[in-house]
Design a protein around this motif. Structure first.
Motif: not given
Length: 319
Positions: A225-236
């Motif tokens: 499972d993948l934990p909630p992904l962090p927010e990123a301004d300009d990265h996919a």
């Protein structure tokens, strides 16, 4: 008859280069025009308003023109994958992906160091000391994305992938969907050292679940499972999967913001992979990247502060 392809490529490169220069001149011309006409406009408040307008309107427009043209110029003059492999005797870093990932990683950054680099270019820079990053080219593409040199092949692409896998020092996989990528993953699992494989996740949690279900039978063990992904301004790319000796996968989340570039995140969070590759320079490169990042951010902040202070002085002191 049309022009031969080399001539069209040269003309295209010249056009992109001239566009980038024109965008730079636009930014400079607006700032200079405001400075020269400030007295005629009445100085003071009008000058300060013009300076703010230049920062909020002219500068973003000019930057957009410069970035798009400069990226196009780099795509036009980029070497192909075969030339990159011939020029570098080191084992390559093989970049496999769904072709849809190309569009996702074609974005440029929002900070000073990344204005003119696509995300794929930043990925290539992070692994450049390991070996030349190469990828299979998309059939029919006129200009490959800026980043990894493309190896263009025909119907024999499967044989080329097998040969490159045998030579590769590291395998990067841009996760996605498609029969071609699934076949490539099957070859990776069958032939590669799992500790030298990194699956990059350029999407959200729900898309990861679709990817995981689509390749459930490829890996010897279920993907985690993948934990909630962090927010990123300009990265996919905000996460990756790394593997143990028995192909047990572990998720790695990248904390990426304006102070932490993609290169820094890769060097820091993939430290065990670099260590397995015996890349002793990775910690030094991580420190250098952090120092340059903070220096650029501090200079940008200082420039903005001085601009505001000078504007206020013009309004309230020198009017």
């Amino acid at each position: 008859m049309g022009e031969p392809e080399p001539a069209r490529s040269v003309l295209r490169a010249v056009a992109y280069f001239c566009g980038a220069v024109a965008g730079c001149l636009l930014i400079v011309a607006v700032v200079v025009a405001i400075a020269l006409t400030s007295d005629r406009l009445g100085g003071g408040v009008l000058y300060f308003a013009g300076l703010v307008a230049a920062q909020l309107i002219a500068q973003p427009i000019g930057r957009h023109v410069v970035v798009r043209c400069w990226t196009g110029y780099k795509r036009t003059i980029a070497v192909d994958g075969w030339s990159a492999l011939s020029a570098d005797s080191r084992p390559p870093v093989l970049y496999l992906r769904s072709f849809a990932v190309d569009d996702v990683l074609a974005r440029t950054g929002d900070t000073a160091l990344d204005y003119f680099r696509t995300e794929e270019e930043r990925l290539a820079r992070a692994f450049a000391p390991v070996g030349p990053l190469v990828a299979i080219g998309r059939p029919g593409e006129v200009l490959p994305p800026a980043g990894a040199p493309r190896v263009h092949v025909g119907d024999e692409w499967r044989q080329t992938v097998r040969e490159l896998l045998d030579r590769a020092r590291l395998v990067l996989v841009g996760a996605g969907r498609g029969a071609g990528l699934r076949w490539e993953l099957e070859q990776v699992v069958a032939t590669a050292d799992p500790r030298r494989v990194v699956v990059l996740l350029p999407f959200d949690n729900w898309q990861y679940d679709h990817f995981r279900s689509g390749v459930a039978e490829v890996f010897p063990h279920p993907l985690p499972d993948l934990p909630p992904l962090p927010e990123a301004d300009d990265h996919a790319i905000r996460a990756a999967l790394v593997f143990g000796e028995d192909w047990t996968a572990a998720p790695v989340l990248f904390g990426i913001d304006r102070a932490t570039s993609l290169e820094i995140a890769l060097l820091h969070h993939l430290a065990p992979v670099f260590a397995h590759l015996e890349d002793e320079r990775a910690p030094m490169r991580l420190r250098r990247q952090r120092d340059l990042r903070w220096l650029a951010l501090r200079l940008a902040g200082l420039t903005l502060l001085l601009t505001v202070v000078w504007g206020l002085v013009r309004v309230f002191v020198l009017r």
